[in-house]
Design an enzyme around this catalytic site. Sequence first.
Site: not given
Ligand SMILES: NC(=O)c1ccc[n+]([C@@H]2O[C@H](COP(=O)([O-])OP(=O)(O)OC[C@H]3O[C@@H](n4cnc5c(N)ncnc54)[C@H](OP(=O)(O)O)[C@@H]3O)[C@@H](O)[C@H]2O)c1
Length: 293
Positions: A63, A213-218, A220
């Site tokens: 990252y 991507f618990p919130l749907g990722g990039f 949401p």
């Molecule tokens: N193993 C793998 O291949 C892999 C791949 C992807 C991710 N990951 C890990 O999984 C973690 C979670 O995934 P992720 O961060 O990609 O996706 P996510 O948690 O599904 O969603 C993050 C997105 O949601 C937005 N968001 C978060 N909280 C929100 C809220 N309360 N209201 C509105 N929007 C909100 C964030 O924007 P804002 O910044 O504006 O809040 C960001 O755009 C990552 O941080 C990483 O550590 C692992």
Amino acid sequence: MSTINQSGTFTLGNRTVKRLGYGAMQLAGPGVFGPPRDRDAALAVLREAVAFGVNHIDTSDFYGPHVTNRLIREALAPYPDDLVIVTKIGARRGEDGSWLPAFSPEALTQAVHDNLRNLGLDVLEVVNLRIMFSVHGPAEGSIEAPLTVVAELQRRGLVRHIGLSNVTPAQVAEGRRICEIVCVQNQYNLAHRTDDALIDDLARDAIAYVPFFPLGGFNPLQSSTLSDVAARLGATPMRVALAWLLRRAPNILLIPGTSSVAHLQENLAAAELDLPEDALVALDGIAASADCA
Ligand SMILES: NC(=O)c1ccc[n+]([C@@H]2O[C@H](COP(=O)([O-])OP(=O)(O)OC[C@H]3O[C@@H](n4cnc5c(N)ncnc54)[C@H](OP(=O)(O)O)[C@@H]3O)[C@@H](O)[C@H]2O)c1
């Protein structure tokens, strides 16, 4: 003080973590490449997460690259005793920010040393081997060669526990024949439920399932059912989506990502949200319907 204790705990490796944690990927620059737009804000999110009681942070040296690990070290070292930092190896970034496989013994060994140095640790508590056989998601193929390298790094004392990421159930089974696997990190959320059976199988064996991507990722999650349920409960859709995951299975550990303290607070508040039975039924139907973007 936040209420994240209400999320409950789970044993990850031999450490107890709260089921609501934090994923650091969103702290790097746009496209998870380069430095954050607002460095102080990124440091503040990490410090607030720990202040709110988070003791499980997910990261990787790819990252940035190196950006989120260095931010974690700057914000949080010396680390609280109960903090478990989970990292992952198996990929590297191209000059253009592309995500490339990095599975050779040399690349995996280098990645472990890079994570140790950038996080300022002597041993990595949990390392996920991130499989990169396809850009579209998990794809079949033997993981024996790279996993054997990680197991050797564990024997050398550089890695305490091993997990797998972006894997099929067959790869999880293969991995478990090679070494102890303490967690699986795959894409999963209200709308993307390919791993339903795998989650239940892992739960029976007390192996953590950590949805990325618990919130749907990039982009949401957007669903009218989710919005309706959230409005009825007086909660936000993101909070409801996380509360549903906490209810889905006891071995699910959450690592929602955000670059905003306000979103962090909202997400951690999922721990105290009770979902009544009719809300659960409605939310369970989202994946089967077309009601999600
Ligand atoms: N193993 C793998 O291949 C892999 C791949 C992807 C991710 N990951 C890990 O999984 C973690 C979670 O995934 P992720 O961060 O990609 O996706 P996510 O948690 O599904 O969603 C993050 C997105 O949601 C937005 N968001 C978060 N909280 C929100 C809220 N309360 N209201 C509105 N929007 C909100 C964030 O924007 P804002 O910044 O504006 O809040 C960001 O755009 C990552 O941080 C990483 O550590 C692992």
